[in-house]
Design an enzyme around this catalytic site. Structure first.
Site, mmCIF file in Angstrom:
data_model
loop_
_atom_site.group_PDB
_atom_site.id
_atom_site.type_symbol
_atom_site.label_atom_id
_atom_site.label_comp_id
_atom_site.label_asym_id
_atom_site.label_seq_id
_atom_site.Cartn_x
_atom_site.Cartn_y
_atom_site.Cartn_z
ATOM 1 N N HIS A 1 7.845 2.001 10.278
ATOM 2 C CA HIS A 1 9.000 1.989 10.404
ATOM 3 C C HIS A 1 9.646 2.747 12.278
ATOM 4 O O HIS A 1 10.126 3.085 12.580
ATOM 5 C CB HIS A 1 9.100 3.652 9.850
ATOM 6 C CG HIS A 1 9.135 3.354 8.896
ATOM 7 N ND1 HIS A 1 10.181 3.415 7.661
ATOM 8 C CD2 HIS A 1 8.020 4.618 7.902
ATOM 9 C CE1 HIS A 1 9.922 4.172 6.514
ATOM 10 N NE2 HIS A 1 8.142 4.215 6.994
ATOM 11 N N ASP B 1 0.037 -16.733 12.143
ATOM 12 C CA ASP B 1 -1.870 -17.276 12.135
ATOM 13 C C ASP B 1 -2.291 -16.562 10.624
ATOM 14 O O ASP B 1 -1.748 -16.495 10.048
ATOM 15 C CB ASP B 1 -2.153 -16.861 13.408
ATOM 16 C CG ASP B 1 -3.179 -17.292 14.596
ATOM 17 O OD1 ASP B 1 -3.756 -18.849 13.151
ATOM 18 O OD2 ASP B 1 -3.739 -17.497 14.900
ATOM 19 N N GLN C 1 -1.652 -9.094 8.132
ATOM 20 C CA GLN C 1 -1.174 -8.568 6.957
ATOM 21 C C GLN C 1 0.196 -8.470 7.312
ATOM 22 O O GLN C 1 0.221 -7.446 8.256
ATOM 23 C CB GLN C 1 -2.046 -7.602 7.699
ATOM 24 C CG GLN C 1 -1.306 -6.387 6.071
ATOM 25 C CD GLN C 1 -0.898 -6.351 4.780
ATOM 26 O OE1 GLN C 1 -1.707 -7.207 4.671
ATOM 27 N NE2 GLN C 1 -0.737 -5.378 4.104
ATOM 28 N N SER D 1 8.034 -1.217 6.803
ATOM 29 C CA SER D 1 8.811 -1.042 7.463
ATOM 30 C C SER D 1 9.602 -1.121 8.809
ATOM 31 O O SER D 1 10.557 -1.054 9.423
ATOM 32 C CB SER D 1 9.891 0.586 6.823
ATOM 33 O OG SER D 1 9.465 0.361 5.295
ATOM 34 N N PHE E 1 1.027 -0.999 -0.165
ATOM 35 C CA PHE E 1 0.102 0.024 0.162
ATOM 36 C C PHE E 1 0.984 1.125 -0.009
ATOM 37 O O PHE E 1 0.704 1.816 0.926
ATOM 38 C CB PHE E 1 -0.942 -0.276 0.914
ATOM 39 C CG PHE E 1 -2.058 0.938 1.094
ATOM 40 C CD1 PHE E 1 -3.050 1.241 0.325
ATOM 41 C CD2 PHE E 1 -2.030 1.672 1.589
ATOM 42 C CE1 PHE E 1 -3.940 2.208 0.228
ATOM 43 C CE2 PHE E 1 -3.006 3.503 2.286
ATOM 44 C CZ PHE E 1 -3.906 2.776 1.112
ATOM 45 N N GLY E 2 1.393 2.342 -1.136
ATOM 46 C CA GLY E 2 2.121 2.716 -0.873
ATOM 47 C C GLY E 2 1.715 3.753 -2.327
ATOM 48 O O GLY E 2 1.933 3.959 -3.273
ATOM 49 N N PHE E 3 1.155 5.314 -1.918
ATOM 50 C CA PHE E 3 0.870 5.934 -2.578
ATOM 51 C C PHE E 3 1.268 7.458 -2.106
ATOM 52 O O PHE E 3 1.427 7.469 -1.258
ATOM 53 C CB PHE E 3 -0.996 6.068 -2.499
ATOM 54 C CG PHE E 3 -1.410 4.617 -2.802
ATOM 55 C CD1 PHE E 3 -1.668 4.992 -4.768
ATOM 56 C CD2 PHE E 3 -1.394 3.974 -2.279
ATOM 57 C CE1 PHE E 3 -2.287 3.444 -5.087
ATOM 58 C CE2 PHE E 3 -2.658 2.349 -2.524
ATOM 59 C CZ PHE E 3 -2.799 2.179 -3.970
ATOM 60 N N HIS F 1 5.120 -3.807 3.402
ATOM 61 C CA HIS F 1 5.975 -4.103 2.623
ATOM 62 C C HIS F 1 7.150 -2.772 3.575
ATOM 63 O O HIS F 1 7.380 -2.687 3.627
ATOM 64 C CB HIS F 1 5.815 -3.098 1.080
ATOM 65 C CG HIS F 1 5.460 -1.647 1.757
ATOM 66 N ND1 HIS F 1 4.921 -0.591 0.315
ATOM 67 C CD2 HIS F 1 5.287 -0.858 2.446
ATOM 68 C CE1 HIS F 1 4.781 0.194 1.612
ATOM 69 N NE2 HIS F 1 4.852 0.059 2.668
ATOM 70 N N ASN F 2 8.138 -4.356 3.455
ATOM 71 C CA ASN F 2 9.440 -3.705 3.761
ATOM 72 C C ASN F 2 9.492 -4.352 4.929
ATOM 73 O O ASN F 2 10.713 -3.371 6.036
ATOM 74 C CB ASN F 2 10.000 -2.514 3.548
ATOM 75 C CG ASN F 2 9.367 -1.897 2.498
ATOM 76 O OD1 ASN F 2 9.565 -2.137 1.205
ATOM 77 N ND2 ASN F 2 9.022 -0.196 2.403
#
Length: 284
Positions: free
Chosen positions: A269, A225, A229, A251, A161-163, A232-233
């Site tokens: 992060h 389990d 979710q 991240s 999910f990168g926008f 990414h990273n």
């Protein structure tokens, strides 16, 4: 020389002679060998860039190397005729592929691995030995180690999910003239992979996104389990336990031997040290 009865589909065969009972062809993987196949049921020949045939057959295979000929036929006979296997895929003779699965170009599947029905393995996916991929799993942009288990509905390697919002000075730009076609929103490229190390287990309907600036990575023997979710990273260490409905944002770095309860939310992060324990419904 070998005789056997099999239900098979052979993609990418070069057909040399075809009659009502016999077909003679050279396998693309062993171009030095020829094989004769006698069909006792319907023969279907499809041509869509390459030839393939399906049916119940009596195989008589001859080659310069009998052991390689036998291995070749085991590999070709491992998949039901309903599966779609690209000619460049490398499937070990002892691996099996379920019905209605799609194996894309340059996929590698190791010995003893079982692929369930309705699975899709995207281009360049690597699956190690003795893995178990249950029904209706999709895997793309991913390298999988040995002894990995993916339960039904798992999704690995899709875009994260990168926008980004455009600057205010550009946000009123006409969508019709926008070269990305997304109006005031820009998509951040997601171009890297997912790495699942040996012994990883992903529960049903768990999702793991591919990386954007580093590979998403799950360490050896980590157990995850259902309905988790992994964004990414994310880096997850070895031998971690993550319970259902947990969400780990992009991240995040998780150490080794970490235990995370159900419905935990971890913000992006962050770094979580080894051997931490996070109780259910926590927010980090």
């Amino acid at each position: 020389r070998m005789r056997t009865w099999q239900d098979v589909r052979v993609p990418g065969a070069r057909i040399g002679r075809l009659s009502s009972k016999w077909i003679k062809f050279a396998s693309v993987k062993q171009p030095w060998s020829t094989h004769k196949v006698r069909f006792i049921q319907d023969l279907t020949v499809q041509e869509n860039g390459s030839h393939s045939f399906t049916g119940r057959m009596h195989i008589r295979a001859f080659s310069r190397n009998r052991a390689e000929s036998f291995s070749s036929w085991r590999a070709l006979c491992s998949s039901p005729s309903t599966s779609q296997i690209h000619a460049t895929a490398q499937i070990h003779p002892s691996a099996t592929v379920g019905a209605f699965s799609v194996i894309s170009e340059r996929v590698q599947i190791g010995p003893g691995t079982v692929i369930g029905s309705g699975c899709v393995l995207g281009p360049d996916v690597v699956v190690g030995s003795n893995c178990r991929i249950e029904h209706q799993v999709t895997v793309s942009n991913c390298s999988i180690g040995n002894d990995v288990v993916l339960w039904s509905g798992v999704r690995v390697g899709q875009d994260g999910f990168g926008f980004l919002h455009r600057p205010a000075s550009q946000s009123k730009k006409d969508v019709n003239t926008d070269n990305q076609g997304e109006g005031p929103v820009l998509r951040k490229p997601q171009t890297l992979r997912v790495i699942l190390h040996d012994g990883v287990e992903l529960g049903a309907n768990t999702t793991v996104d591919r990386g954007s600036w580093r590979d998403t990575e799950i360490g050896a023997h980590t157990k995850i389990d259902n309905q988790v979710q992994i964004a990414h990273n994310v880096l997850i260490g070895k031998a971690c336990f993550i319970a259902a409905q947990t969400g780990i944002a992009g991240s995040v770095s998780v150490g080794d031997w970490v235990q995370i309860g159900g419905q935990v939310g971890i913000a992006q992060h962050l770094s979580i040290a080894s051997r931490c324990m996070i109780a259910g419904k926590s927010g980090v």
